[in-house]
Scaffold this active site. Structure first.
Site, short mmCIF file in Angstrom:
data_model
loop_
_atom_site.label_atom_id
_atom_site.label_comp_id
_atom_site.label_asym_id
_atom_site.label_seq_id
_atom_site.Cartn_x
_atom_site.Cartn_y
_atom_site.Cartn_z
N CYS A 1 0.79 -1.24 0.00
CA CYS A 1 0.00 0.00 0.00
C CYS A 1 0.82 1.28 0.00
O CYS A 1 0.26 2.37 -0.10
CB CYS A 1 -0.96 0.01 1.18
SG CYS A 1 -0.15 0.18 2.79
N CYS B 1 1.47 -4.21 8.64
CA CYS B 1 1.19 -2.84 8.20
C CYS B 1 -0.17 -2.44 8.77
O CYS B 1 -1.15 -3.17 8.63
CB CYS B 1 1.16 -2.78 6.67
SG CYS B 1 0.64 -1.16 6.03
N CYS C 1 12.57 -7.33 12.64
CA CYS C 1 13.17 -8.22 11.65
C CYS C 1 12.17 -8.37 10.50
O CYS C 1 11.17 -9.07 10.63
CB CYS C 1 13.46 -9.55 12.33
SG CYS C 1 14.37 -10.71 11.31
#
Length: 131
Positions: free
Chosen positions: A50, A96, A119
């Protein structure tokens, strides 16, 4: 921040097979194979799905793990964390906040000032060089 929602078919059409596997099916790329694991250039790392800004090169460090590692997100509100109990262990998954893409995991073995190691999978990121 408004959520981005797409069907599995829309994500699959937009992403490469590896990006789709990692971000939409919570995959992990093999260590030392990702495009950004040893990138040292200045810039920002966006969500490959996105475009949300997730991390900056200012917080990137070499963790020796073979995955891009950061000690803090660019903006804490751009990522979400949830408990991941897969693979017979308990970890903290990083997603996200805008599109729910799987990015990687965060661990408590990072450097100062946070002590955290985000990570991340290179396949979940898009690098934008500093202009």
């Amino acid at each position: 921040m408004e959520k981005v929602q797409k069907t599995e078919q829309e994500w699959e059409a937009q992403l490469t097979p590896e990006q789709f596997r990692v971000t939409r099916h919570h995959g992990t790329e093999r260590a030392f194979t990702g495009e950004y694991h040893d990138l040292k250039a200045a810039g920002t790392y966006q969500c490959v799905c996105c475009g949300t800004e997730l991390f900056t090169s200012d917080t990137k460090f070499d963790s020796g793990t073979g995955w891009p590692s950061f000690w803090a997100p660019a903006d804490k509100t751009h990522v979400e964390e949830k408990t991941d109990r897969s693979l017979f262990m308990v970890r903290t998954e990083v997603l996200c906040a805008v599109c729910d893409a799987h990015l990687g995991h965060v661990f408590n073995d990072g450097p100062k000032p946070t002590g955290l190691r985000y990570c991340m999978n290179s396949a979940a990121l898009k690098f934008v060089p500093k202009s």
